[in-house]
Design a protein around this motif. Structure first.
Motif, PDB file in Angstrom:
ATOM      1  N   LYS A 181       0.908  -1.213  -0.036  1.00  0.00           N
ATOM      2  CA  LYS A 181      -0.038  -0.030  -0.025  1.00  0.00           C
ATOM      3  C   LYS A 181       0.939   1.172  -0.051  1.00  0.00           C
ATOM      4  CE  LYS A 181      -4.272  -1.316   0.309  1.00  0.00           C
ATOM      5  NZ  LYS A 181      -5.239  -0.987  -1.074  1.00  0.00           N
ATOM      6  N   GLU A 182       1.923   1.261   0.668  1.00  0.00           N
ATOM      7  CA  GLU A 182       2.655   2.590   0.844  1.00  0.00           C
ATOM      8  C   GLU A 182       4.188   2.119   1.151  1.00  0.00           C
ATOM      9  OE1 GLU A 182       1.632   5.491   4.047  1.00  0.00           O
ATOM     10  OE2 GLU A 182      -0.142   4.420   4.190  1.00  0.00           O
ATOM     11  N   ILE A 183       4.965   2.857   0.625  1.00  0.00           N
ATOM     12  CA  ILE A 183       6.338   2.790   1.255  1.00  0.00           C
ATOM     13  C   ILE A 183       6.887   4.007   1.910  1.00  0.00           C
ATOM     14  CG2 ILE A 183       8.982   2.030   0.445  1.00  0.00           C
ATOM     15  CD1 ILE A 183       7.892   0.711  -1.728  1.00  0.00           C
ATOM     16  N   PRO A 184       6.490   4.168   3.217  1.00  0.00           N
ATOM     17  CA  PRO A 184       6.598   5.535   3.665  1.00  0.00           C
ATOM     18  C   PRO A 184       8.084   6.092   3.748  1.00  0.00           C
ATOM     19  CG  PRO A 184       5.436   4.046   5.165  1.00  0.00           C
ATOM     20  CD  PRO A 184       6.060   3.226   4.085  1.00  0.00           C
ATOM     21  N   SER A 185       9.237   5.436   3.734  1.00  0.00           N
ATOM     22  CA  SER A 185      10.321   5.875   4.025  1.00  0.00           C
ATOM     23  C   SER A 185      11.379   4.868   3.725  1.00  0.00           C
ATOM     24  CB  SER A 185      10.685   6.465   5.161  1.00  0.00           C
ATOM     25  OG  SER A 185      10.709   5.363   6.330  1.00  0.00           O
ATOM     26  N   ARG A 186      12.682   5.387   3.148  1.00  0.00           N
ATOM     27  CA  ARG A 186      13.727   4.380   3.053  1.00  0.00           C
ATOM     28  C   ARG A 186      14.823   4.868   4.041  1.00  0.00           C
ATOM     29  NH1 ARG A 186      18.248   4.924   0.167  1.00  0.00           N
ATOM     30  NH2 ARG A 186      17.829   6.815  -0.938  1.00  0.00           N
ATOM     31  N   LEU A 187      15.626   4.019   4.337  1.00  0.00           N
ATOM     32  CA  LEU A 187      16.667   4.228   5.631  1.00  0.00           C
ATOM     33  C   LEU A 187      18.089   4.217   4.966  1.00  0.00           C
ATOM     34  CD1 LEU A 187      16.368   4.363   8.712  1.00  0.00           C
ATOM     35  CD2 LEU A 187      17.099   2.091   8.656  1.00  0.00           C
ATOM     36  N   THR A 188      18.803   5.047   5.338  1.00  0.00           N
ATOM     37  CA  THR A 188      20.362   5.056   4.887  1.00  0.00           C
ATOM     38  C   THR A 188      21.015   4.694   6.241  1.00  0.00           C
ATOM     39  OG1 THR A 188      20.151   6.764   3.340  1.00  0.00           O
ATOM     40  CG2 THR A 188      22.179   6.247   4.415  1.00  0.00           C
ATOM     41  N   LEU A 189      21.473   3.502   6.156  1.00  0.00           N
ATOM     42  CA  LEU A 189      22.030   2.681   7.337  1.00  0.00           C
ATOM     43  C   LEU A 189      23.331   3.469   7.805  1.00  0.00           C
ATOM     44  CD1 LEU A 189      21.790  -0.900   6.478  1.00  0.00           C
ATOM     45  CD2 LEU A 189      20.558   0.289   8.203  1.00  0.00           C
TER      46      LEU A 189
END
Lengths: 312, 446
Positions: free
Chosen positions: B359-367
């Motif tokens: 439904k959604e991909i609210p955010s991507r994380l940079t490790l």
């Protein structure tokens, strides 16, 4: 259908701990049950060698008191030890199982395969195996391969996807996370499954001892006439025998692995019981295959190449 | 034990520790692993002969222990490690399964894979470089995957004169960072994999260090029994019904206990149906027992003949999980094809596989710095991000923080069966150490 021998779990020092054998056993049983739940027509590769014997024992435990919901398949090179074939047939009968045999000899007789100059038939198993998988429409094939056996196998998955040619592409293998095995495949493809992936040779022997599993006699020390070739003690048979300069002699030996007589070497040993075998392995300074299998000595990349073309 | 001798009683009742290593190409990880295998006498004669032969052919002075762990031809050609390799060794005290994972960035998915089954992770740093981006990434993966124990191995101490100051500064910085992420236990050890200091044998060059060597720590760290401290969870794998003359009425539910402890007499609820019953028998692979615990594979028998099949979850009636069709989770994207909003996928959770839509991909994380990039639209290989997934049927899902086995799932491409993503339900980290950045201009971290 007989149920297996019960045993009391190994004693460990902490409450709710499991011994390493119990942990490995639970993991293997989980794998067998996953395949039973997700595949239409699984088959266990059964050669009468110790790893396939342990696989069958685990499968019997996983579904008891019901029968194992899989058939067995043996790719017979035609150069197998008679003691092992006898064990195979007795085991199949004892548990009321169905066995399919794919025969290398039949392929040679029909002109579909050619004998190699060195007489070794292990590499010839690939075609009969892949054709049996295709014609009998197996979608999951259990093998006794262990990751500790050889460097190329260290990266093998528990569920290893093969295309319709049974080929293994190391770059197409799916990441395997937690205990979630992904067995989805297209029609014509199948999955090779390795329930003993995380076992070592010593684990297998310790488990055989703990469970009181019977093995073919050739795993234990016995007097046998052998001759030396490429640093291995070989037994003469229908496959061939000593050539000029190779002198047969009677020695006290045993086999650490069971395969094609032409390339499976015996080791000098006086280990006549399971305990003695375990003691010998625990202090052994040679890996199982390095000591006994000519086909793994072919080249550093030999196993990788053979896996790509559909061998285990 | 039935038939092994006294001599091997100690060998047969050891425990099993699964651990993972993470380190970058030049940190000396292969050498550390080779050294562990070699110094614990787990390398056998023929393997060592092969290593010596290749080392000599290449004109190296000493045997290159890294060769012990280089598997596939492509890697030998590139001199790198491109996939997770599993290694096995044992001491008198314990059996080890090592997931040896590559450390460089494009193989985040391999590190995630290795960490997913690990009780312990060894993070390797070069004493000369200290904590770098890559180190922070490794710490973040261990925290994200909730690996119970982390070891910081500060390698190449021989190249910094075995200085305690150098080690202490690195250990302090790493411990602060990893603790913030919620890593529950961190042990720092100064080593030289090449010279062998503090890997298996204590170092004569660092008498200022009074702690365990790497192997001593691996042998003595408590194997995680966290599994048995959680509420019991039993995903049903298979229903056993012999319908034979001998067992006309036997009906058993086969599975592996995912967490907790189950007892005969316990009241249980079956999800998602919500029906209840009582455990009347536990068959533990050939023997009848009154109690069983994770991760044992067993067969349960219940008092009532209710409709239960593969994919159902049996849990104690007092602490059964809620079921949901809306899953919020952190995923690591492991496939070469991207995962986009709107994708129709399969979700595999324990023994249950159902259809789902992203439904959604609210955010991507940079490790590297844990910054969050809002609404990336899609995730590509090795990305870590938040997703919201709607499932076609209810799942009895726990938070990953509460249970690694029942809080984890796979997203699968229904077209070709590819494993797309590894998911962890609920919040990402034990503490909120993340910041949100506005723009997402930078491609990441090569």
């Amino acid at each position: 259908m007989t149920t297996t021998v019960a045993h009391v779990h190994d004693e460990t020092d902490a409450p709710y701990a499991l011994s390493h054998l119990d942990a490995l056993e639970s993991e293997a049983v989980h794998i067998f049950r996953e395949v039973a739940g997700e595949f239409e027509k699984p088959v266990i590769l059964f050669s009468g060698g110790k790893d396939s014997i342990v696989m069958l024992h685990l499968a019997l435990k996983a579904f008891a008191p019901a029968p194992v919901p899989f058939t067995l398949l043996h790719v017979d090179t035609g150069h197998n030890f008679p003691e092992v074939l006898e064990y195979r047939d007795r085991t199949v009968e004892k548990h009321g199982l169905r066995l399919h045999v794919a025969s290398v000899q039949d392929y040679i007789d029909a002109g579909k395969l050619r004998e190699r100059p060195d007489g070794t038939r292990n590499p010839l198993q690939t075609v009969p195996l892949t054709e049996a998988i295709q014609s009998l429409k197996f979608d999951a094939v259990f093998g006794g391969g262990r990751r500790d056996e050889e460097k190329a196998r260290a990266k093998e998955r528990v569920f290893s996807l093969r295309d319709e040619f049974s080929q293994w592409d190391p770059r197409r293998q799916r990441p395997e996370l937690w205990q979630l095995y992904n067995g989805r495949h297209a029609p014509g493809e199948h999955v090779r499954v390795f329930p003993l992936s995380n076992w070592t040779e010593l684990d297998v022997w310790q488990y055989i001892a703990r469970e009181g599993i019977e093995l073919p006699e050739i795993y234990f020390a016995h007097e046998r006439e052998v001759f030396l070739r490429n640093g291995m003690w070989l037994t003469a048979g229908e496959w061939g025998g000593a050539k000029e300069g190779e002198v047969p002699e009677t020695r006290l030996i045993r086999y650490r692995t069971v395969g094609d007589m032409s390339c499976t070497g015996a080791v000098d040993s006086d280990a006549a019981t399971l305990d003695a075998v375990i003691a010998e392995i625990a202090v052994s300074r040679l890996t199982e295959r390095g000591a006994t299998r000519a086909d793994d000595k072919m080249s550093e990349a030999a196993m990788e190449d053979r896996k790509r073309e559909g061998y285990f | 034990m039935t038939s092994t001798t006294e001599q091997f009683a100690d060998l047969s009742a050891t425990t099993l520790l699964r651990f993972a290593t993470a380190g970058s190409v030049d940190d000396g990880k292969s050498t550390l692993v080779g050294r562990l295998l070699h110094d614990s006498k787990s390398v056998l004669t023929d393997q060592m002969e092969a290593v010596e032969a290749v080392s000599q052919a290449r004109g190296q002075e000493a045997p290159d222990l890294a060769l012990l762990t280089d598997g596939l031809r492509a890697e030998r050609e590139q001199g790198i490690t491109i996939d997770v390799a599993y290694r096995y060794f044992a001491t008198a005290r314990r059996r080890f399964i090592l997931a040896d994972t590559p450390g460089h960035v494009q193989y985040t998915r391999n590190m995630v894979t290795g960490a997913s089954t690990a009780d312990l992770a060894v993070v390797l740093v070069d004493a000369r470089n200290g904590v770098i981006e890559q180190t922070r990434r490794h710490a973040a993966v261990a925290a994200l995957l909730r690996v119970p124990h982390v070891v910081l191995a500060v390698n190449k101490m021989d190249l910094v004169g075995y200085e305690e100051k150098v080690f202490a500064a690195i250990a302090e910085e790493f411990t602060a960072y990893a603790s913030d992420l919620g890593v529950p236990e961190i042990t720092a050890i100064p080593i030289s994999a090449l010279a062998g200091d503090n890997v298996v044998d204590p170092s004569a060059n660092m008498d200022w260090y009074g702690g365990p060597t790497v192997l001593e720590h691996l042998e003595t760290v408590p194997v995680s029994h966290d599994l048995t401290a959680c509420p019991a969870r039993f995903p049903v794998q298979y229903v056993i019904r012999p319908q034979s003359a001998e067992h006309p009425d036997y009906r058993g539910y086969a599975g592996q206990i995912a967490s907790g402890v189950l007892r005969v007499g316990e009241a249980v609820t079956v999800l998602p149906s919500g029906r209840t019953s009582t455990i009347v028998g536990i068959d533990a692979l050939g023997e009848s027992v009154d109690i069983a615990w994770a991760p044992q594979s067993v067969t349960l028998r219940l008092a009532d003949d209710i409709d239960i099949s593969r994919g159902d979850l049996i849990a104690p009636s007092g602490s059964a999980p809620a079921t949901t069709q809306d899953v919020e989770a952190t995923v690591c994207h492991v496939a070469d094809q991207p995962l986009a909003v709107g994708a129709r996928v399969l979700i595999k959770h324990t023994t249950r596989t159902v259809k789902a839509i992203v439904k959604e991909i609210p955010s991507r994380l940079t490790l590297d710095d844990l910054s969050q990039h809002p609404n990336p639209g899609q995730l590509v290989a090795n990305d870590i991000g938040r997703v919201v997934v709607r499932t076609a049927e209810p799942l009895a899902l726990d938070a990953y923080a509460a249970s690694r086995r029942t809080g984890s799932f796979l997203l699968i491409d229904p077209a070709d069966g590819t494993t797309l993503a590894a998911g962890m339900a609920g919040e990402s980290f034990a503490s909120k150490a993340t910041t949100t950045v506005q723009a997402d201009e930078e491609g990441w971290d090569f």
